[in-house]
Design a protein around this motif. Sequence first.
Motif, short mmCIF file in Angstrom:
data_model
loop_
_atom_site.label_atom_id
_atom_site.label_comp_id
_atom_site.label_asym_id
_atom_site.label_seq_id
_atom_site.Cartn_x
_atom_site.Cartn_y
_atom_site.Cartn_z
N VAL A 158 6.53 -1.33 8.24
CA VAL A 158 7.85 -1.05 7.69
C VAL A 158 7.61 -0.31 6.38
O VAL A 158 7.05 -0.87 5.44
CB VAL A 158 8.67 -2.32 7.50
CG1 VAL A 158 10.01 -2.00 6.84
CG2 VAL A 158 8.90 -3.03 8.83
N LEU A 159 8.04 0.94 6.35
CA LEU A 159 7.84 1.82 5.22
C LEU A 159 9.13 1.93 4.42
O LEU A 159 10.19 2.17 5.00
CB LEU A 159 7.41 3.20 5.73
CG LEU A 159 7.22 4.33 4.74
CD1 LEU A 159 6.09 4.00 3.76
CD2 LEU A 159 6.92 5.62 5.47
N GLU A 160 9.05 1.73 3.10
CA GLU A 160 10.21 1.92 2.23
C GLU A 160 10.07 3.26 1.54
O GLU A 160 9.04 3.56 0.94
CB GLU A 160 10.30 0.81 1.20
CG GLU A 160 11.54 0.94 0.32
CD GLU A 160 11.71 -0.21 -0.64
OE1 GLU A 160 12.86 -0.57 -0.90
OE2 GLU A 160 10.69 -0.74 -1.13
N ASP A 175 5.99 3.07 0.30
CA ASP A 175 4.97 2.04 0.44
C ASP A 175 5.32 1.10 1.58
O ASP A 175 6.46 1.02 2.02
CB ASP A 175 4.75 1.28 -0.87
CG ASP A 175 6.02 0.66 -1.40
OD1 ASP A 175 6.74 1.33 -2.14
OD2 ASP A 175 6.30 -0.50 -1.04
N ILE A 176 4.30 0.41 2.05
CA ILE A 176 4.47 -0.51 3.17
C ILE A 176 5.05 -1.81 2.65
O ILE A 176 4.49 -2.44 1.76
CB ILE A 176 3.13 -0.73 3.89
CG1 ILE A 176 2.67 0.59 4.52
CG2 ILE A 176 3.26 -1.83 4.94
CD1 ILE A 176 1.32 0.55 5.18
N LYS A 177 6.18 -2.20 3.22
CA LYS A 177 6.86 -3.43 2.83
C LYS A 177 6.50 -4.61 3.72
O LYS A 177 6.50 -5.75 3.27
CB LYS A 177 8.39 -3.24 2.86
CG LYS A 177 8.90 -2.40 1.74
CD LYS A 177 8.60 -3.10 0.42
CE LYS A 177 9.04 -2.31 -0.76
NZ LYS A 177 8.50 -2.80 -2.00
N ASP A 196 0.83 -1.20 0.00
CA ASP A 196 0.00 0.00 0.00
C ASP A 196 0.87 1.25 0.00
O ASP A 196 1.91 1.31 0.66
CB ASP A 196 -0.92 0.05 1.22
CG ASP A 196 -2.17 -0.78 1.04
OD1 ASP A 196 -2.33 -1.44 0.00
OD2 ASP A 196 -3.01 -0.76 1.97
N LYS A 197 0.42 2.24 -0.72
CA LYS A 197 1.11 3.53 -0.76
C LYS A 197 0.86 4.28 0.53
O LYS A 197 -0.17 4.13 1.18
CB LYS A 197 0.60 4.37 -1.93
CG LYS A 197 0.95 3.81 -3.28
CD LYS A 197 2.44 3.87 -3.51
CE LYS A 197 2.83 3.21 -4.81
NZ LYS A 197 4.22 2.83 -4.85
N VAL A 198 1.84 5.12 0.87
CA VAL A 198 1.74 6.01 2.02
C VAL A 198 1.98 7.42 1.51
O VAL A 198 2.97 7.67 0.82
CB VAL A 198 2.76 5.64 3.12
CG1 VAL A 198 2.68 6.60 4.29
CG2 VAL A 198 2.54 4.20 3.59
#
Length: 120
Positions: A47-49, A30-32, A18-20
Amino acid sequence: MPNLSSSHILSASTISGDKVVNRQGDNLGDIKDLMIDVDSGRVAYAVLEFGGVFGMGSKLFAVPLSAMELDTENHRFIFDKDKEALEAAPGFDKDHWPDFSDREWGSSVHSHYGVRPYWE
């Protein structure tokens, strides 16, 4: 009777990728992955990349799930931070993950994002 339409129970595979975005609509990545505190049964961190090009040079960030808001209409999360605040956050790379069970580390992450630790 509880309002079931306000409940959000989603599978981890649904959230992964999902995009953040922030409130201005800037893409923050996005959420990894999701980190689950098995003892409490709670999702502790997303965990956000963020950054890099085609996954190269990107950085990972542990973001307390409580610091983000689910935007179901657009299938994304809203994180009320700007890119500069995220770049200044404590991050890690894909080969050197922190000890997510370390409460001192966790307290500093929650403090950075201005949210109360989930275990309190």
